[in-house]
Design a protein around this motif. Structure first.
Motif, PDB file in Angstrom:
ATOM      1  N   ARG A   1     -42.860 104.132 -94.775  1.00  0.00           N
ATOM      2  CA  ARG A   1     -42.750 104.500 -96.254  1.00  0.00           C
ATOM      3  C   ARG A   1     -43.183 105.800 -96.678  1.00  0.00           C
ATOM      4  N   GLU A  42     -43.521 109.972 -96.790  1.00  0.00           N
ATOM      5  CA  GLU A  42     -42.445 110.950 -97.418  1.00  0.00           C
ATOM      6  C   GLU A  42     -41.873 111.689 -96.269  1.00  0.00           C
ATOM      7  N   ARG A  68     -36.614 106.289 -94.489  1.00  0.00           N
ATOM      8  CA  ARG A  68     -37.651 105.692 -95.193  1.00  0.00           C
ATOM      9  C   ARG A  68     -37.494 104.580 -96.198  1.00  0.00           C
ATOM     10  N   THR A 109     -38.145 103.160 -99.478  1.00  0.00           N
ATOM     11  CA  THR A 109     -38.828 103.532-100.778  1.00  0.00           C
ATOM     12  C   THR A 109     -39.192 102.469-101.775  1.00  0.00           C
ATOM     13  N   ASP A 132     -34.717  99.406-100.866  1.00  0.00           N
ATOM     14  CA  ASP A 132     -34.291 100.560-101.236  1.00  0.00           C
ATOM     15  C   ASP A 132     -34.826 101.537-100.085  1.00  0.00           C
ATOM     16  N   PHE A 133     -34.171 102.471 -99.567  1.00  0.00           N
ATOM     17  CA  PHE A 133     -34.220 103.514 -98.477  1.00  0.00           C
ATOM     18  C   PHE A 133     -33.495 104.524 -98.546  1.00  0.00           C
ATOM     19  N   THR A 134     -34.026 105.641 -97.953  1.00  0.00           N
ATOM     20  CA  THR A 134     -33.267 106.933 -97.693  1.00  0.00           C
ATOM     21  C   THR A 134     -33.035 107.315 -96.279  1.00  0.00           C
ATOM     22  N   SER A 172     -29.998 108.149-100.941  1.00  0.00           N
ATOM     23  CA  SER A 172     -30.592 106.923-101.176  1.00  0.00           C
ATOM     24  C   SER A 172     -29.581 105.741-101.151  1.00  0.00           C
TER      25      SER A 172
END
Length: 520
Positions: free
Chosen positions: A275, A277, A282, A284, A296-298, A303
């Motif tokens: 989680r 940065e 990641r 999010t 939701d993730f990157t 995204s």
């Protein structure tokens, strides 16, 4: 058994050590074992030291016409001391002395069976191993690969088999890998336990990638201390995963920096998952609903969103860890993320097992440490409109220090039912008392003090009976297990079956009707 045409040199035993034992490198090997009772002419016996010292059984293996005995230097001295019949001079005994016989066995087993799925991944950590391995197998299947996963709950996927050890012994492990390869499995995910890593069981597996979920207190009945436990886990990256492999690491875990430095020092690619940065993959945000969650993730700055049919925030993290491992094994990231909506929770891991007529849902989870119980309660809370009830215990003959910690963790539930897990040889009431002691001295759960019900079946029935329409029940500790060990005797017991029977009894349904809620 495999091994057709293999020789002593083919097992990876150093030529100098073979020469010192008076053995010809090209001598054919008929079989391998660490059990002297299995030795046949032409077999190699590995004298391993554990609860018993395998060197003490080596003379028997030699009399059974073992081709060679692989042992440590102290083990060789034991063999020579016990050799009690007319024989050639001690130096002529076929003793292959190596620094670590367990490692030699693992490498020999890999060479002897000489077949593995082309793509192998392993996952270690205190919690989440089973789910990550299963999710990875499901991702691969979604991409059209013939895949399997194996560990605590057995073998699943293209080959199915009931459970056993989290990480099998090297002979069983490499026999299984050869079987999977023979069945056309090209991709396989395995769990790597701290015991298995400390005992070199996974060495010889040709890994493409390895993952670390988290490290919290566990197995203090086996490891000297927490540092020893951490070292065992990190051996997956420091010794087993080869240079050039991919290490998928939990960026939020306290040992991340240590694990990442170790992996990079060996030329491994690191994918940080978490989680924070600095995570490469990641998480999010997440929106939780009754049957799953929207993630939701990157990835690489872009995204993305995916829905998964698994309850609990930690399952979102497990899904992304599986995705990272798939990417680390060479799969296209976009294709991997497209498979996430098809993921389903593994048996006994935050598994929805029954629904009452009023809509209350019941879950079974394997959480059997303080950290995993705390995580499971927090995760299910996100899916609980009303009260959260937990029924749990702690195992006997295992780390007693975690019992009050589990009691402390259970205070996060609205109602805690303390019951028996696997008491084994210990008095069950003493285990329950230690748990309850951990719940004292602080703010207790809102509804009441802990409820103590020793009989696990009665405890589950009581928990189900308490459920209002918006409540949830978490039955924690045993997960997929189908037995309960009391006073040294294992009795049939399945938390999921007990929950469904309780729903059937209380709601006046046929038991089969109580199963309508078993799928997320």
């Amino acid at each position: 058994m495999s091994g057709a045409g293999i020789t002593l040199a083919g097992l990876g035993l150093p030529a100098a050590d073979l020469a010192a034992a008076g053995l010809a490198p090209d001598a054919p090997v008929a079989g391998l074992t660490a059990d002297s009772r299995q030795v046949k002419p032409g077999w190699v016996f590995f004298a391993l030291k554990g609860v018993m010292d395998g060197a003490e059984f080596a003379p028997f293996a030699l009399r059974q016409q073992a081709l060679a005995v692989v042992c440590s230097a102290p083990g060789a001295e034991t063999v020579r001391r016990l050799w009690d019949r007319p024989a050639p001079p001690a130096e002529a005994l076929p003793l292959v002395v190596v620094p670590e016989p367990r490692l030699a066995l693992a490498r020999a087993a890999a060479a002897f069976f000489d077949a593995q799925p082309a793509v192998m991944a392993a996952v270690t950590g205190t919690n989440g191993k089973t789910s990550v391995a299963s999710f990875l197998r499901q991702v691969w299947e979604g991409l059209g690969r013939r895949a399997a996963a194996f560990g605590t709950v057995g073998v699943e996927g293209a080959v199915e088999r009931a459970g056993g050890l989290t990480t099998p012994d090297p002979m069983a492990l490499h026999a299984l890998l050869a079987e999977l390869a023979g069945a056309g499995v090209t991709h396989a995910a395995m769990e790597a336990s701290s015991h298995g890593l400390a005992q070199f069981r996974a060495d010889g597996v040709r890994l493409t990638a390895a993952g670390l979920t988290n490290i919290t207190r566990d197995h203090m009945d086996y490891h000297r201390d927490h540092a020893d436990y951490v070292a065992a886990k990190l051996a997956l990256f420091g010794r087993v995963l080869p240079e050039g492999g991919t290490a998928a690491l939990n960026a939020d875990d306290p040992v991340f920096a240590q694990a990442a430095a170790l992996a990079r020092s060996r030329g491994q690619r690191v994918i940080a998952v978490g989680r924070g940065e600095h995570a490469d993959l990641r998480l999010t945000g997440a929106a939780y609903h009754e049957t799953g969650q929207d993630l939701d993730f990157t990835w690489r700055g872009r995204s993305r969103r995916a829905s998964i049919h698994a309850v609990g925030g930690f399952q979102g993290e497990n899904a992304l860890m599986a995705a990272a491992l798939a990417i680390g094994c060479g799969e296209d990231a976009d294709a991997v993320f497209a498979t996430l909506p098809s993921l389903r929770a593994v048996k006994g891991r935050m598994e929805h097992v029954a629904t009452r007529a009023n809509g209350a849902r019941i879950y079974v989870d394997y959480s059997h440490t303080a950290a995993s119980l705390e995580t499971a309660i927090a995760a299910l809370r996100l899916h609980t409109p009303g009260r959260l009830i937990v029924a749990f215990g702690a195992g006997g003959d295992r780390d007693p220090g975690k019992r009050p910690l589990m009691g402390e963790a259970a205070r996060a539930a609205d109602i805690a039912i303390v019951t028996d897990d696997n008491p084994r040889s210990e008095p069950p009431e003493a285990i329950r008392a230690a748990i309850i002691a951990g719940m004292a001295g602080a703010d207790s759960a809102p509804d009441s003090a802990p409820v103590e019900i020793g009989d696990r079946g009665e405890a589950i029935l009581a928990g189900v009976d308490m459920l209002g329409s918006s409540d949830r029940l978490l039955i924690a500790g045993k997960g997929h297990e189908t037995g309960q060990t009391v006073a040294g005797i294992t009795h049939p017991f399945d938390d999921a079956e007990q929950a469904r029977a309780a729903v059937a009894a209380l709601d006046g349904l046929a038991e089969s009707d109580g199963q309508e809620g078993t799928a997320p």
